[in-house]
Design a protein around this motif. Structure first.
Motif, short mmCIF file in Angstrom:
data_model
loop_
_atom_site.label_atom_id
_atom_site.label_comp_id
_atom_site.label_asym_id
_atom_site.label_seq_id
_atom_site.Cartn_x
_atom_site.Cartn_y
_atom_site.Cartn_z
N HIS A 1 -7.65 -5.53 -10.43
CA HIS A 1 -6.62 -6.30 -9.72
C HIS A 1 -6.26 -7.53 -10.55
O HIS A 1 -7.16 -8.26 -10.99
N PRO A 2 -4.98 -7.80 -10.77
CA PRO A 2 -4.61 -9.04 -11.45
C PRO A 2 -4.90 -10.23 -10.56
O PRO A 2 -4.97 -10.10 -9.33
N ASP A 3 -5.06 -11.38 -11.16
CA ASP A 3 -5.31 -12.58 -10.35
C ASP A 3 -4.04 -12.93 -9.57
O ASP A 3 -2.93 -12.49 -9.89
N HIS A 4 -4.22 -13.75 -8.54
CA HIS A 4 -3.11 -14.04 -7.63
C HIS A 4 -1.98 -14.80 -8.33
O HIS A 4 -0.80 -14.60 -7.99
N ARG A 5 -2.31 -15.66 -9.27
CA ARG A 5 -1.25 -16.39 -9.99
C ARG A 5 -0.36 -15.43 -10.77
O ARG A 5 0.87 -15.59 -10.80
N THR A 6 -0.96 -14.43 -11.39
CA THR A 6 -0.18 -13.44 -12.14
C THR A 6 0.73 -12.65 -11.20
O THR A 6 1.91 -12.41 -11.51
N ARG A 7 0.19 -12.27 -10.04
CA ARG A 7 1.00 -11.51 -9.08
C ARG A 7 2.17 -12.35 -8.57
O ARG A 7 3.30 -11.84 -8.44
N ILE A 8 1.92 -13.62 -8.27
CA ILE A 8 2.99 -14.50 -7.79
C ILE A 8 4.05 -14.67 -8.88
O ILE A 8 5.26 -14.66 -8.61
N HIS A 9 3.61 -14.82 -10.13
CA HIS A 9 4.55 -14.97 -11.24
C HIS A 9 5.47 -13.75 -11.35
O HIS A 9 6.69 -13.90 -11.57
N HIS A 10 4.92 -12.55 -11.20
CA HIS A 10 5.74 -11.34 -11.31
C HIS A 10 6.63 -11.14 -10.09
O HIS A 10 7.60 -10.35 -10.16
N LEU A 11 6.34 -11.80 -8.99
CA LEU A 11 7.19 -11.70 -7.80
C LEU A 11 8.37 -12.67 -7.84
O LEU A 11 9.31 -12.52 -7.05
N GLU B 1 0.83 -1.21 0.00
CA GLU B 1 0.00 0.00 0.00
C GLU B 1 0.86 1.26 0.00
O GLU B 1 0.50 2.26 -0.63
N LEU B 2 1.99 1.22 0.69
CA LEU B 2 2.90 2.36 0.64
C LEU B 2 3.39 2.60 -0.78
O LEU B 2 3.55 3.75 -1.21
N GLY B 3 3.58 1.52 -1.54
CA GLY B 3 3.99 1.66 -2.94
C GLY B 3 2.96 2.41 -3.76
O GLY B 3 3.32 3.17 -4.67
N HIS B 4 1.67 2.21 -3.47
CA HIS B 4 0.64 2.97 -4.18
C HIS B 4 0.78 4.46 -3.89
O HIS B 4 0.57 5.30 -4.78
N ARG C 1 3.12 -3.02 -9.87
CA ARG C 1 4.21 -2.11 -9.49
C ARG C 1 4.27 -1.95 -7.97
O ARG C 1 5.36 -1.83 -7.40
N ALA C 2 3.11 -1.95 -7.31
CA ALA C 2 3.09 -1.88 -5.85
C ALA C 2 3.66 -3.17 -5.25
O ALA C 2 4.36 -3.13 -4.22
N ASP C 3 3.38 -4.31 -5.88
CA ASP C 3 4.00 -5.56 -5.44
C ASP C 3 5.52 -5.48 -5.55
O ASP C 3 6.25 -5.91 -4.64
N ALA C 4 6.00 -4.95 -6.67
CA ALA C 4 7.44 -4.84 -6.87
C ALA C 4 8.06 -3.91 -5.83
O ALA C 4 9.18 -4.14 -5.35
N HIS C 5 7.34 -2.86 -5.47
CA HIS C 5 7.83 -1.94 -4.43
C HIS C 5 8.02 -2.68 -3.11
O HIS C 5 9.04 -2.54 -2.44
N ALA C 6 7.02 -3.49 -2.73
CA ALA C 6 7.13 -4.26 -1.50
C ALA C 6 8.29 -5.25 -1.58
O ALA C 6 9.03 -5.44 -0.60
#
Length: 317
Positions: free
Chosen positions: A303-313, A168-171, A258-263
């Motif tokens: 919001h992207p699905d959770h699989r997509t978010r995990i893949h980008h992490l 959330e801080l990344g947002h 991008r917020a995920d990447a920030h975290a």
């Protein structure tokens, strides 16, 4: 996912006594997703501005109020959205949040200090809020609001709660929150008019039933001709408005990644991925009873699905 051990549930706080914390000079910026979001809100802003100008002209004709006065007040009203008292009203009455209770603040405050210390951001610039919800979620809103749900506060281990707050801080630090707020704020007149038309729809249908078929046919032909003439004169540009919801949703999904990447860059990639895995397992368990969204719903999701978010992490794990 790699085979490295999961991070501990507790964090070593960077702001322990005697620890120096260095804040970055520029603690906020606006990345390309923030500017794209604002650009996609431009048609709604122009429509709302036209409605405000029409109202100003009516006030000028009836009461002699100068046209520039309500138009200028409307243009400057966006500043109110970042005024702390206005933000608190938004948090309480629009987002249905409440300030943390003492026990909740005892959990949130040290984790928030850890996250903001790693980011080099002054955490005192933001306000922590709590949402009474059984969902595992958090949100960043306006210019200073950071909120977590009651379930996230109660159930998430410390490291995963920190990962959610870092997201959330990344947002906030990337400008996603303030650009979304401005887009929402300046579209209010258009939304109010649309809601009024929706409420008037039954009355309009009853009126249409009393109109003769000939008159109704002429009206349809006239509207169709005006629509065709408008599309021809503007080279079909109004048809792009049909794609706006999909483009806005795509930008929203990009902002989430991008917020995920920030975290993850702050060192919270592993606990964030574990949290997403937990959410994915919950969804899989409920998939037998809950109807899965179709293609259109997925394209309209912000919001992207959770699989997509995990893949980008994965590169950060």
């Amino acid at each position: 996912m790699d085979d490295s051990p999961a991070p501990p549930d507790d964090l070593e706080y960077l702001n322990a006594p005697g620890t120096r914390i260095t804040y970055r000079v520029r603690q906020r910026r606006a990345d390309h997703t923030a500017w794209l979001g604002l650009a996609l809100h431009l048609p709604a802003f122009l429509l709302s501005s036209a409605l405000v100008v029409a109202m100003a002209l009516a006030l000028d004709a009836w009461l002699g109020v100068p046209v520039w006065l309500p138009a200028s007040l409307w243009a400057a009203s966006g500043i109110l959205a970042f005024h702390r008292p206005a933000e608190r009203l938004l948090a309480r009455h629009a987002l249905h949040l409440h300030l943390p209770l003492p026990a909740e603040l005892d959990t949130l405050a040290p984790v928030w200090r850890e996250v903001t210390a790693r980011a080099g951001v002054d955490g005192n610039r933001y306000e922590l809020w709590v949402e009474d919800s059984d969902d595992l979620n958090a949100l960043a809103a306006a210019g200073h609001i950071v909120a977590v749900t009651r379930r996230a506060l109660q159930d998430l281990p410390t490291s995963r709660l920190a990962a959610v707050l870092a997201h959330e801080l990344g947002h906030h630090t990337s400008g996603h929150s303030w650009s979304a707020l401005l887009g929402w704020w300046y579209a209010i007149p258009g939304r109010l008019v649309w809601r009024g038309l929706v409420r008037m729809k039954p009355r309009l249908l009853r009126t249409a039933r009393g109109v003769s078929g000939t008159a109704l046919g002429l009206l349809v032909v006239l509207v169709g001709y005006l629509g065709f003439a408008t599309l021809k004169a503007t080279y079909g540009l109004p048809l792009l408005l049909l794609a706006l919801p999909y483009l806005t949703a795509a930008v929203g999904r990009r902002a989430e990644l991008r917020a995920d990447a920030h975290a993850a860059r702050l060192g919270f990639g592993q606990p964030l991925a574990l949290t997403l895995h937990e959410r994915l397992a919950e969804q899989s368990a409920a998939s037998g009873t809950v109807k899965q969204p179709g293609l259109a719903a997925r394209l309209l999701s912000h919001h992207p699905d959770h699989r997509t978010r995990i893949h980008h992490l994965r590169p950060y794990l």
